[in-house]
Scaffold this motif. Structure first.
Motif, mmCIF file in Angstrom:
data_model
loop_
_atom_site.group_PDB
_atom_site.id
_atom_site.type_symbol
_atom_site.label_atom_id
_atom_site.label_comp_id
_atom_site.label_asym_id
_atom_site.label_seq_id
_atom_site.Cartn_x
_atom_site.Cartn_y
_atom_site.Cartn_z
ATOM 1 N N SER A 189 142.065 77.141 74.316
ATOM 2 C CA SER A 189 142.168 76.934 75.769
ATOM 3 C C SER A 189 141.180 75.874 76.258
ATOM 4 C CB SER A 189 141.907 78.246 76.493
ATOM 5 O OG SER A 189 140.567 78.630 76.287
ATOM 6 N N GLU A 190 140.346 75.361 75.350
ATOM 7 C CA GLU A 190 139.367 74.356 75.763
ATOM 8 C C GLU A 190 139.906 72.940 75.598
ATOM 9 O OE1 GLU A 190 135.155 74.599 74.563
ATOM 10 O OE2 GLU A 190 135.716 76.505 73.660
ATOM 11 N N ARG A 191 139.376 72.041 76.434
ATOM 12 C CA ARG A 191 139.655 70.611 76.255
ATOM 13 C C ARG A 191 138.327 69.929 75.987
ATOM 14 N NH1 ARG A 191 142.252 69.814 81.390
ATOM 15 N NH2 ARG A 191 140.674 68.232 81.628
ATOM 16 N N ILE A 192 138.400 68.733 75.427
ATOM 17 C CA ILE A 192 137.166 67.980 75.219
ATOM 18 C C ILE A 192 137.338 66.554 75.736
ATOM 19 C CG2 ILE A 192 136.323 69.290 73.219
ATOM 20 C CD1 ILE A 192 137.481 66.972 71.478
ATOM 21 N N ALA A 193 136.210 65.918 76.050
ATOM 22 C CA ALA A 193 136.229 64.503 76.433
ATOM 23 C C ALA A 193 135.023 63.827 75.804
ATOM 24 C CB ALA A 193 136.190 64.373 77.953
ATOM 25 N N THR A 194 135.203 62.600 75.336
ATOM 26 C CA THR A 194 134.078 61.856 74.757
ATOM 27 C C THR A 194 133.106 61.469 75.860
ATOM 28 O OG1 THR A 194 135.767 60.838 73.354
ATOM 29 C CG2 THR A 194 133.521 60.039 73.091
ATOM 30 N N LEU A 195 131.828 61.769 75.641
ATOM 31 C CA LEU A 195 130.787 61.340 76.590
ATOM 32 C C LEU A 195 130.276 59.973 76.186
ATOM 33 C CD1 LEU A 195 128.355 64.319 77.234
ATOM 34 C CD2 LEU A 195 129.949 63.246 78.824
ATOM 35 N N ASP A 196 129.888 59.857 74.928
ATOM 36 C CA ASP A 196 129.461 58.545 74.431
ATOM 37 C C ASP A 196 129.748 58.425 72.947
ATOM 38 O OD1 ASP A 196 127.444 59.885 73.128
ATOM 39 O OD2 ASP A 196 125.837 59.120 74.368
ATOM 40 N N LEU A 197 129.805 57.188 72.504
ATOM 41 C CA LEU A 197 130.137 56.896 71.117
ATOM 42 C C LEU A 197 129.374 55.642 70.728
ATOM 43 C CD1 LEU A 197 132.239 57.241 68.622
ATOM 44 C CD2 LEU A 197 133.620 55.596 69.855
ATOM 45 N N ILE B 50 131.973 66.490 75.611
ATOM 46 C CA ILE B 50 131.765 67.600 76.523
ATOM 47 C C ILE B 50 132.940 68.560 76.392
ATOM 48 C CG2 ILE B 50 132.753 66.388 78.540
ATOM 49 C CD1 ILE B 50 130.484 67.998 80.123
ATOM 50 N N ARG B 51 132.628 69.862 76.430
ATOM 51 C CA ARG B 51 133.668 70.889 76.339
ATOM 52 C C ARG B 51 134.048 71.321 77.748
ATOM 53 N NH1 ARG B 51 131.027 75.260 72.361
ATOM 54 N NH2 ARG B 51 133.106 76.180 72.518
ATOM 55 N N LYS B 52 135.354 71.442 77.964
ATOM 56 C CA LYS B 52 135.834 71.857 79.281
ATOM 57 C C LYS B 52 136.678 73.104 79.117
ATOM 58 C CE LYS B 52 136.029 67.122 80.993
ATOM 59 N NZ LYS B 52 136.907 66.029 81.427
ATOM 60 N N LYS B 53 136.306 74.141 79.853
ATOM 61 C CA LYS B 53 136.975 75.431 79.678
ATOM 62 C C LYS B 53 138.358 75.484 80.323
ATOM 63 C CE LYS B 53 133.141 77.551 78.013
ATOM 64 N NZ LYS B 53 132.964 77.288 76.589
#
Lengths: 148, 146
Positions: free
Chosen positions: A78-86, A137-140
């Protein structure tokens, strides 16, 4: 059970993510906190035609995808993720006539943030093309694990 | 094909269509370049193959990174009148907002031009320059001579 989940993640990335599909990325390994993704050479991936070198953008895309997948093996569906930095260090050029492999490891996870390191190489794992560090970052909210 | 004359010819003629076509992956991303009074404007029109999340929908982070890296590369190529494609040494991107399913714009600032090393910063936005979606800093290594 884990194997089923990994198969689902692999299927999602390869079949459902337009850019991953368009680049023809293939998953060679998926395990707890670990993802190995590769692309075979195609002429549109070049950045330098004179010296037959792969463009840095291809490395970024492949590394970002592998890192996202490595994180997805450790989170709830049920979680999504997004790149913060690379960050990517280019250790040597990638040649256009060999496949490119990215190997990512999510080495630390907090309730909010995932920390990932990755390497890229071609025919020899001892001769790295690139070294990379990234955070996600993890997004619930939302449903289905997705990359950035 | 002789890149040397082709690249410089395109730079000198300000033929940006041709310049992008000489960098196949930039061409794949669909990059366009316009000259403004304030400098060069880099565009990446939206297309489905650039998506990383088809549900939201949002652009793939690697696509945004690739667009910004190639904007920096082409800016250095033009500003330094390079004979060959500059070598990217390192690359660092911060994602500030999700990239929505629409065109991206970028502007490159060359922070320092040394003899061998160039440091570039890139800002990328969609609707408004006040709402950046990503920032990049990267180094290029130049060839001193062929």
């Amino acid at each position: 059970m884990d194997e089923d989940r990994y198969a689902k993640i692999a299927e999602y990335f390869i079949q459902r993510i337009p850019h991953v599909k368009d680049m023809g990325m293939q998953i060679s390994r998926l395990d707890t906190g670990l993802a190995v993704v590769c692309v075979s050479q195609q002429s549109f991936m070049l950045g330098n035609t004179r010296h037959n070198l792969i463009n840095g953008g291809v490395i970024s895309s492949l590394v970002d995808t592998a890192c996202g997948m490595a994180v997805c093996t450790l989170i709830n569906e049920s979680e999504r993720i997004a790149t913060l930095d690379l960050r990517i260090d280019n250790l040597r050029p990638a040649v256009g006539d060999l496949p490119l492999v990215a190997e990512a490891e999510c080495y630390h996870m907090t309730p909010q943030i995932a920390f990932v390191k990755a390497v890229a190489y071609q025919d020899n794992r001892e001769r790295l093309i690139a070294n990379s560090m990234s955070t996600f970052i993890r997004k619930k909210t939302g449903s289905g694990s997705t990359p950035a | 094909m002789n890149d040397k004359s082709e690249l410089l010819k395109a730079v000198d003629a300000e033929d940006y269509l041709q310049l992008v076509s000489l960098v196949p992956y930039a061409d794949y991303l669909g990059m366009k370049i316009n000259r403004h009074t304030s400098g060069l404007q880099y565009l990446m029109p939206f297309r489905e193959a650039l998506l990383g999340n088809p549900v939201l929908p949002s652009l793939h982070g690697g696509v945004i990174a690739g667009f910004m890296e190639n904007a920096a590369l082409i800016e250095v190529l033009i500003k330094q009148r390079q004979n060959r494609i500059p070598k990217p040494v390192d690359f660092s991107i911060d994602y500030l907002r999700p990239g929505r399913a629409q065109q991206c714009q970028a502007r490159v600032e060359v922070v320092r031009e040394g003899k061998r090393i160039v440091l570039a910063r890139v800002d990328c936005w969609q609707d408004s320059e006040d709402a950046l979606i990503a920032q990049v800093r990267m180094h290029f290594l130049l060839e001193e001579s062929e």
